[in-house]
Design an enzyme around this catalytic site. Sequence first.
Site, PDB file in Angstrom:
ATOM      1  N   LYS A   1       1.222   4.125  -3.050  1.00 45.71           N
ATOM      2  CA  LYS A   1       0.903   5.534  -2.847  1.00 45.71           C
ATOM      3  C   LYS A   1       2.124   6.418  -3.120  1.00 45.71           C
ATOM      4  O   LYS A   1       1.990   7.545  -3.621  1.00 45.71           O
ATOM      5  CB  LYS A   1       0.372   5.765  -1.429  1.00 45.71           C
ATOM      6  CG  LYS A   1      -0.989   5.142  -1.189  1.00 45.71           C
ATOM      7  CD  LYS A   1      -2.037   5.671  -2.161  1.00 45.71           C
ATOM      8  CE  LYS A   1      -3.427   5.157  -1.863  1.00 45.71           C
ATOM      9  NZ  LYS A   1      -4.445   5.653  -2.822  1.00 45.71           N
TER      10      LYS A   1
ATOM     11  N   TYR B   1       0.831  -1.209   0.000  1.00 39.76           N
ATOM     12  CA  TYR B   1       0.000   0.000   0.000  1.00 39.76           C
ATOM     13  C   TYR B   1       0.862   1.255   0.000  1.00 39.76           C
ATOM     14  O   TYR B   1       0.674   2.165  -0.819  1.00 39.76           O
ATOM     15  CB  TYR B   1      -0.927  -0.008   1.214  1.00 39.76           C
ATOM     16  CG  TYR B   1      -1.723   1.268   1.369  1.00 39.76           C
ATOM     17  CD1 TYR B   1      -2.846   1.507   0.580  1.00 39.76           C
ATOM     18  CD2 TYR B   1      -1.348   2.230   2.298  1.00 39.76           C
ATOM     19  CE1 TYR B   1      -3.575   2.681   0.711  1.00 39.76           C
ATOM     20  CE2 TYR B   1      -2.069   3.395   2.435  1.00 39.76           C
ATOM     21  CZ  TYR B   1      -3.183   3.620   1.645  1.00 39.76           C
ATOM     22  OH  TYR B   1      -3.890   4.786   1.784  1.00 39.76           O
TER      23      TYR B   1
END
Length: 261
Positions: free
Chosen positions: A160, A156
């Site tokens: 990002k 994750y």
Amino acid sequence: MPTFPYHSALVTGASSGIGEAFARRLAERNVALVLVARRSDLLEKLATELESAYRVTVEVLPADLTDESRLAAVAARLSDPERPVDLLVNNAGSSGTGEFAALPLEVELRTAALNVLVPLRLTHACLPGMISRGAGGVVNVSSMSAMLPRPGSATYAATKAFLSAHGESLGMEVARHGVHVTTVHTGLTRSGFHEAAGVDTATLPRIGWLNPEEVADAALAAVAAGRPSVVPGRAYRVRMPLLRVLPRAALRAIVRRSHRP
């Protein structure tokens, strides 16, 4: 407040949380909407409400964006010259939580697809039309996690970081064409995202949480002002400069103290 410059927008992940807040705030600005999410029932309910309350046109486009045929349909909608979209909001995303080696591979691949490949595909679909019209915008919903090592959410955080870096570079490429890219670095937000990722929110800080409306308001203010990035929430705005200048060794030490394996 600057006048909002766009008349139509496509929002992914629009059925709840931050995506729903974007849809509501854009409808308040009299922006025609294309709403994309997996849950058609929630999209239809939201569309009916927004059309009634704000007298705007709302198109519903149900899609699991990890399904190639549905992703292609959304990309085709964005590139349709007869129905131009002025603003793309790349909000849909996901996260697996846990040690990378122990997580099912399909969970991590879904995270990589939704957080990286889908925004790339949709942005690539809309940019030629925006460039030819000499106007348009892209909003990428990123995270403060882009600035940090995140054991337990390694994929994750990496996705990002990619989204933030790509948005900054892309914004510099397209600015001369009248198109801009705004990256939103969100902090902890009460949007249902953590629950969906399997995170026990009781283990997270009790203060500093944002609501989805705060995120959407800050993002759309940045869009109207043509700013390349925004950090919603005063507490997070204070932290961001520190995260940019602290040595990585110091950041790792800080994260190590708070990480619970």
